[in-house]
Write a protein that holds these residues in place. Structure first.
Motif, mmCIF file in Angstrom:
data_model
loop_
_atom_site.group_PDB
_atom_site.id
_atom_site.type_symbol
_atom_site.label_atom_id
_atom_site.label_comp_id
_atom_site.label_asym_id
_atom_site.label_seq_id
_atom_site.Cartn_x
_atom_site.Cartn_y
_atom_site.Cartn_z
ATOM 1 N N GLU A 30 0.810 -1.084 -0.170
ATOM 2 C CA GLU A 30 0.183 -0.208 -0.122
ATOM 3 C C GLU A 30 1.006 1.064 -0.162
ATOM 4 O OE1 GLU A 30 -2.609 -0.106 3.335
ATOM 5 O OE2 GLU A 30 -3.937 -1.473 2.298
ATOM 6 N N GLU A 31 0.392 2.324 -0.597
ATOM 7 C CA GLU A 31 0.955 3.678 -0.667
ATOM 8 C C GLU A 31 -0.054 4.666 -0.441
ATOM 9 O OE1 GLU A 31 3.848 4.965 -3.446
ATOM 10 O OE2 GLU A 31 3.995 2.818 -4.419
ATOM 11 N N LYS A 32 0.532 5.833 0.092
ATOM 12 C CA LYS A 32 -0.390 6.863 0.093
ATOM 13 C C LYS A 32 -0.281 7.825 -1.181
ATOM 14 C CE LYS A 32 0.668 10.476 2.633
ATOM 15 N NZ LYS A 32 0.841 11.417 3.980
ATOM 16 N N VAL A 33 -1.772 7.790 -1.347
ATOM 17 C CA VAL A 33 -2.166 8.750 -2.608
ATOM 18 C C VAL A 33 -2.925 10.109 -1.966
ATOM 19 C CG1 VAL A 33 -3.100 8.687 -4.916
ATOM 20 C CG2 VAL A 33 -1.856 6.436 -4.047
ATOM 21 N N VAL A 34 -2.456 11.108 -2.653
ATOM 22 C CA VAL A 34 -3.178 12.173 -2.397
ATOM 23 C C VAL A 34 -3.665 12.982 -3.708
ATOM 24 C CG1 VAL A 34 -3.093 14.394 -1.284
ATOM 25 C CG2 VAL A 34 -1.572 12.611 -0.308
ATOM 26 N N PHE A 35 -4.931 13.203 -3.752
ATOM 27 C CA PHE A 35 -5.439 13.955 -5.037
ATOM 28 C C PHE A 35 -6.319 15.091 -4.559
ATOM 29 C CE2 PHE A 35 -7.650 9.963 -4.898
ATOM 30 C CZ PHE A 35 -9.000 10.460 -5.060
ATOM 31 N N ARG A 36 -6.432 15.926 -5.305
ATOM 32 C CA ARG A 36 -7.441 17.286 -5.123
ATOM 33 C C ARG A 36 -8.449 17.000 -6.152
ATOM 34 N NH1 ARG A 36 -5.660 22.719 -3.713
ATOM 35 N NH2 ARG A 36 -7.748 23.974 -3.720
ATOM 36 N N VAL A 37 -9.894 17.341 -5.524
ATOM 37 C CA VAL A 37 -11.099 17.188 -6.582
ATOM 38 C C VAL A 37 -11.675 18.404 -6.278
ATOM 39 C CG1 VAL A 37 -13.105 16.000 -6.904
ATOM 40 C CG2 VAL A 37 -11.155 14.668 -6.191
ATOM 41 N N ALA A 38 -12.045 18.942 -7.286
ATOM 42 C CA ALA A 38 -13.067 20.216 -7.268
ATOM 43 C C ALA A 38 -14.268 19.990 -6.490
ATOM 44 C CB ALA A 38 -13.598 20.592 -8.863
ATOM 45 N N HIS A 74 4.978 9.585 -9.068
ATOM 46 C CA HIS A 74 5.213 8.621 -9.936
ATOM 47 C C HIS A 74 3.487 8.154 -10.226
ATOM 48 C CE1 HIS A 74 4.361 5.364 -7.053
ATOM 49 N NE2 HIS A 74 4.906 6.213 -6.148
ATOM 50 N N VAL A 75 2.498 8.268 -9.307
ATOM 51 C CA VAL A 75 1.323 8.038 -9.679
ATOM 52 C C VAL A 75 0.859 9.344 -10.436
ATOM 53 C CG1 VAL A 75 -1.035 8.079 -8.483
ATOM 54 C CG2 VAL A 75 0.819 6.990 -7.449
#
Length: 116
Positions: free
Chosen positions: A37-45, A99-100
């Motif tokens: 597992e890895e931590k993935v951070v993304f922004r959403v409107a 890399h994501v």
């Protein structure tokens, strides 16, 4: 968070449980990026609020002062997570890890080829 804990309609639990964890899908393809597992951070409107609250757990969601959302997932880097990010179209932007973000760009370019 274990894969599959984020939302009940994503099919992620079944995919995580059935995967061999060897970095490849059962068909030998590259369905699984990593077996950890890895931590993935993304922004959403902010306009996607109705989807955010349906799909993610409360502890994965941060509401930003401008109304947008910051989503933080601890997950396997498989087709599920890329599909979730891409499902938000231009409303989403991967913040980390790099890399994501690069893999999302690669997938977008691959999709573009279908329409050129």
């Amino acid at each position: 968070m274990e894969q599959g804990a984020a939302g009940s309609d994503n099919g992620q639990l079944e995919q995580g449980a059935a995967g061999s964890g060897n970095g490849q899908s059962e068909s030998g393809g590259e369905g699984w990026e990593t077996n950890r597992e890895e931590k993935v951070v993304f922004r959403v409107a902010g306009k996607e609020a109705y989807r955010i609250y349906d799909r993610f757990e409360e502890e994965e969601i941060e509401r930003l002062p401008d109304g947008d959302f910051l989503i933080t997932l601890q997950c396997y880097l498989d087709d599920w997570v890329y599909g979730v990010i891409l499902s938000f179209g231009p409303s989403a932007k991967v913040m980390a890890p790099e890399h994501v973000r690069e893999k999302v760009v690669e997938k977008i370019r691959d999709m573009e080829k279908n329409y050129l």
